[in-house]
Design a protein around this motif. Structure first.
Motif, PDB file in Angstrom:
ATOM      1  N   THR A 249     -54.685  26.332   5.175  1.00 54.37           N
ATOM      2  CA  THR A 249     -55.218  25.504   6.262  1.00 54.37           C
ATOM      3  C   THR A 249     -56.288  26.307   6.997  1.00 54.37           C
ATOM      4  N   LYS A 250     -55.931  27.539   7.317  1.00 54.64           N
ATOM      5  CA  LYS A 250     -56.856  28.440   7.989  1.00 54.64           C
ATOM      6  C   LYS A 250     -58.088  28.675   7.108  1.00 54.64           C
ATOM      7  N   GLY A 251     -57.839  28.891   5.816  1.00 54.51           N
ATOM      8  CA  GLY A 251     -58.918  29.130   4.867  1.00 54.51           C
ATOM      9  C   GLY A 251     -59.896  27.969   4.826  1.00 54.51           C
ATOM     10  N   HIS A 252     -59.366  26.730   4.809  1.00 54.09           N
ATOM     11  CA  HIS A 252     -60.247  25.565   4.757  1.00 54.09           C
ATOM     12  C   HIS A 252     -60.986  25.342   6.074  1.00 54.09           C
ATOM     13  N   ILE A 253     -60.473  25.893   7.162  1.00 52.55           N
ATOM     14  CA  ILE A 253     -61.181  25.811   8.446  1.00 52.55           C
ATOM     15  C   ILE A 253     -62.243  26.907   8.495  1.00 52.55           C
ATOM     16  N   GLU A 254     -61.821  28.145   8.207  1.00 49.79           N
ATOM     17  CA  GLU A 254     -62.749  29.286   8.331  1.00 49.79           C
ATOM     18  C   GLU A 254     -63.882  29.234   7.305  1.00 49.79           C
ATOM     19  N   SER A 255     -63.602  28.712   6.115  1.00 49.03           N
ATOM     20  CA  SER A 255     -64.674  28.645   5.116  1.00 49.03           C
ATOM     21  C   SER A 255     -65.756  27.650   5.526  1.00 49.03           C
ATOM     22  N   ARG A 256     -65.455  26.802   6.520  1.00 47.96           N
ATOM     23  CA  ARG A 256     -66.466  25.884   7.049  1.00 47.96           C
ATOM     24  C   ARG A 256     -67.094  26.443   8.317  1.00 47.96           C
ATOM     25  N   LYS A 257     -66.937  27.753   8.509  1.00 52.91           N
ATOM     26  CA  LYS A 257     -67.476  28.458   9.676  1.00 52.91           C
ATOM     27  C   LYS A 257     -66.942  27.875  10.982  1.00 52.91           C
ATOM     28  N   ALA A 258     -65.697  27.463  10.940  1.00 55.48           N
ATOM     29  CA  ALA A 258     -65.020  26.941  12.129  1.00 55.48           C
ATOM     30  C   ALA A 258     -63.874  27.901  12.471  1.00 55.48           C
ATOM     31  N   THR A 259     -63.215  27.640  13.606  1.00 55.69           N
ATOM     32  CA  THR A 259     -62.168  28.553  14.077  1.00 55.69           C
ATOM     33  C   THR A 259     -60.808  27.867  14.105  1.00 55.69           C
ATOM     34  N   ALA A 260     -59.801  28.560  13.567  1.00 57.72           N
ATOM     35  CA  ALA A 260     -58.411  28.082  13.673  1.00 57.72           C
ATOM     36  C   ALA A 260     -57.790  28.828  14.853  1.00 57.72           C
ATOM     37  N   LEU A 261     -57.523  28.114  15.940  1.00 54.14           N
ATOM     38  CA  LEU A 261     -57.040  28.754  17.165  1.00 54.14           C
ATOM     39  C   LEU A 261     -55.519  28.634  17.246  1.00 54.14           C
ATOM     40  N   ASP A 262     -54.842  29.769  17.197  1.00 53.51           N
ATOM     41  CA  ASP A 262     -53.373  29.759  17.175  1.00 53.51           C
ATOM     42  C   ASP A 262     -52.800  29.605  18.583  1.00 53.51           C
ATOM     43  N   CYS A 263     -52.074  28.538  18.809  1.00 56.49           N
ATOM     44  CA  CYS A 263     -51.472  28.270  20.124  1.00 56.49           C
ATOM     45  C   CYS A 263     -49.943  28.268  20.042  1.00 56.49           C
ATOM     46  N   THR A 264     -49.369  29.020  19.096  1.00 57.25           N
ATOM     47  CA  THR A 264     -47.897  29.080  18.976  1.00 57.25           C
ATOM     48  C   THR A 264     -47.307  29.764  20.211  1.00 57.25           C
ATOM     49  N   ILE A 265     -46.096  29.389  20.594  1.00 60.29           N
ATOM     50  CA  ILE A 265     -45.415  30.052  21.714  1.00 60.29           C
ATOM     51  C   ILE A 265     -45.223  31.549  21.405  1.00 60.29           C
ATOM     52  N   ASP A 266     -45.320  32.384  22.446  1.00 61.27           N
ATOM     53  CA  ASP A 266     -45.200  33.838  22.256  1.00 61.27           C
ATOM     54  C   ASP A 266     -43.818  34.241  21.742  1.00 61.27           C
ATOM     55  N   GLU A 267     -42.810  33.449  22.082  1.00 61.09           N
ATOM     56  CA  GLU A 267     -41.429  33.773  21.683  1.00 61.09           C
ATOM     57  C   GLU A 267     -41.292  33.901  20.161  1.00 61.09           C
ATOM     58  N   ALA A 268     -42.164  33.241  19.409  1.00 61.06           N
ATOM     59  CA  ALA A 268     -42.079  33.270  17.943  1.00 61.06           C
ATOM     60  C   ALA A 268     -42.255  34.682  17.391  1.00 61.06           C
ATOM     61  N   LYS A 269     -42.894  35.550  18.173  1.00 62.71           N
ATOM     62  CA  LYS A 269     -43.164  36.923  17.679  1.00 62.71           C
ATOM     63  C   LYS A 269     -41.973  37.856  17.844  1.00 62.71           C
ATOM     64  N   ASP A 270     -40.989  37.449  18.663  1.00 64.64           N
ATOM     65  CA  ASP A 270     -39.814  38.295  18.881  1.00 64.64           C
ATOM     66  C   ASP A 270     -38.730  37.845  17.900  1.00 64.64           C
TER      67      ASP A 270
END
Ligand code: F0G
Length: 457
Positions: free
Chosen positions: A127-148
């Protein structure tokens, strides 16, 4: 006496798998340059590389294969599939594609432009690849708790509404849509709550934006809503799925997961303009509109798979098995992303191989050790997969370094789960003796994990 839990199916066909010796595995691993993608499947005893396209179809699905209509145009199998998708999602327009990333390619060709910003929750690589290859940005807005990884909350895949609101306040002119991945694969197969989908809808409405659900594991997500979210215990999975999709405008689907087929995908939407736009890209990239990337027989099998896998018993059997494996790891004290998600265990390799420096890739080292121990193949979702920073060319050590052990749908028994857990325990017990990892000998610029060549240090 209370009866124990058991599977909601019985087995009609089996596929032999082979054990090997440690000596053989040492040789094969070396020949594969310590990259588990380079192994041949016969060299693997229990394959936990992915849950994608690896599920076992039911007798009803195999019977449906025989009913495939292979007409180039107007295939009745397409209409069977379309009617099933209409019923399960409420989306009227359907475009079949050969898999999930193809659905992304077709829909994003219409919607994503250079400079676009697509906010979401831990966009999957493709998904990210198909966004970035179009010179667009995939902005991650996941909750911070997911990293713990050790924090136990029921919906660790959620979008952080504050981050999403900020993203839209800043970039709304360039936002073609918001994408929510259910379940959130990258965060550990973690579900997204209905409440969170409602919050996303409200923010989207405020800015006049549409919402896409990356729905690869939507049925597992619905199962978690039913079992964890207040007010859903008495609803059926199909009712919950319909409610989830009612909060969105369209979906991309990798049918290889919750569709329980070995290949396939689709786009579905309620908006004619999206359908008309995407249609123009389906024909050159995938094929004519009533087959996209699929055979008639595969569309028939998918229609049955979607129906079966939105039934509670099937999902309960599946999630129960993943939880069974997690329970064994709990017993052995092995740290993983908690609570366990829908399709896999994500072992926190940084916390296991504490003596292996980041620069020597602990999760990949753990994946190799587990394979050498018992022929169990997992997948590094860590520093190798993270690729290098496109500007500085430095390795990205900012995220988590995980070993993903996927559980294929309806394929292995709980005894196989016991073998996986015991093998991991044996490696875990000698974790302090493992002090060196691997170094990269050759790598490609993008998505290096598939082809990287490594050397054991
Ligand atoms: N979205 C999600 C959330 C996925 O997990 C995947 C694939 C895709 C999209 C792309 O679908 O493979 O059919 O083209 N995930 C697999 C995995 C490959 O192993 O997690 P696809």
């Amino acid at each position: 006496m209370e009866l124990p839990f058991a599977e909601s199916w019985r087995i009609k066909m089996v596929e032999p798998i082979k054990k090997s010796t440690r000596e053989e595995r040492e040789k094969w691993m070396k020949e594969a340059d310590y990259n588990l993608f380079q192994l041949r499947s016969e060299q693997v005893y229990i394959d936990c590389l992915t849950d994608s396209g690896t599920g076992a179809m039911s007798d009803r699905q195999w019977a449906a294969v025989m009913m495939g209509d292979e007409s180039y145009a107007g295939s009745s199998s397409f209409f069977h599939l379309k009617e099933t998708i209409n019923k399960i999602t409420g989306f009227e327009y359907v475009i079949p594609t050969h898999q999930g990333r193809a659905a992304e390619n077709v829909l994003f060709s219409h919607l994503v432009k250079a400079g676009s910003v697509v906010p979401g929750n831990s966009h999957f690589d493709t998904t990210k690849g198909h966004i970035e290859s179009r010179k667009a940005t995939a902005l991650d807005c996941t909750i911070d708790e997911a990293k713990d990884t050790q924090l136990e909350i029921p919906f660790k895949g959620n979008v952080d509404p504050k981050k999403l609101e900020k993203a839209l306040a800043e970039h709304h002119e360039n936002v073609p849509f918001i994408i929510v991945t259910i379940t959130n694969n990258t965060a550990g197969g973690q579900p997204v709550s209905m409440q969170n989908l409602r919050e996303v809808r409200a923010i989207a409405d405020k800015y006049g934006k549409r919402v896409v659900l990356d729905s690869a594991r939507f049925a597992e997500n619905a199962y978690f809503i039913k079992t964890r979210e207040e007010g859903y215990a008495d609803k059926t999975i199909k009712e919950i799925a319909l409610e989830m999709f009612s909060l969105a405008d369209g979906m991309t689907m990798s049918a290889k997961k919750d569709g329980i087929v070995n290949m396939g995908g689709f786009i579905a939407t309620r908006h004619e303009d999206w359908y008309e736009g995407a249609k123009r890209f389906c024909i050159p990239f995938e094929g004519y509109l009533t087959y996209g990337g699929m055979n008639g027989r595969d569309m028939e099998a998918l229609a049955v798979g979607l129906d079966e896998n939105t039934e509670f018993d099937n999902l309960e059997t599946r999630i129960h098995q993943v939880e069974f494996l997690a329970g064994l790891l709990d017993e052995y004290g092995i740290p993983y992303q908690r609570p366990v998600g829908g399709h896999a265990i994500f072992v926190d390799a940084d916390k296991v191989l504490t003596k292996v420096p980041k620069e020597e890739f602990p999760a990949q080292t753990l994946a190799i050790e587990l394979y050498l121990e018992a022929g169990v193949r997992g997948c590094e979702i860590g520093y190798i997969l993270a690729d290098r920073d496109p500007v500085t060319r430095e390795n990205r050590f900012g995220g988590l370094d995980l070993l993903r052990l996927c559980v294929a749908r309806r394929v292995y028994t709980d005894n196989h789960m016991r073998v996986i857990a015991a093998a991991l325990k044996n490696v875990f017990d000698r974790r302090n003796e493992i002090t060196r990892g691997v170094e990269i000998v050759w790598e490609s610029e993008l998505m290096r994990h598939f082809t990287v060549k490594l050397r054991k240090l």
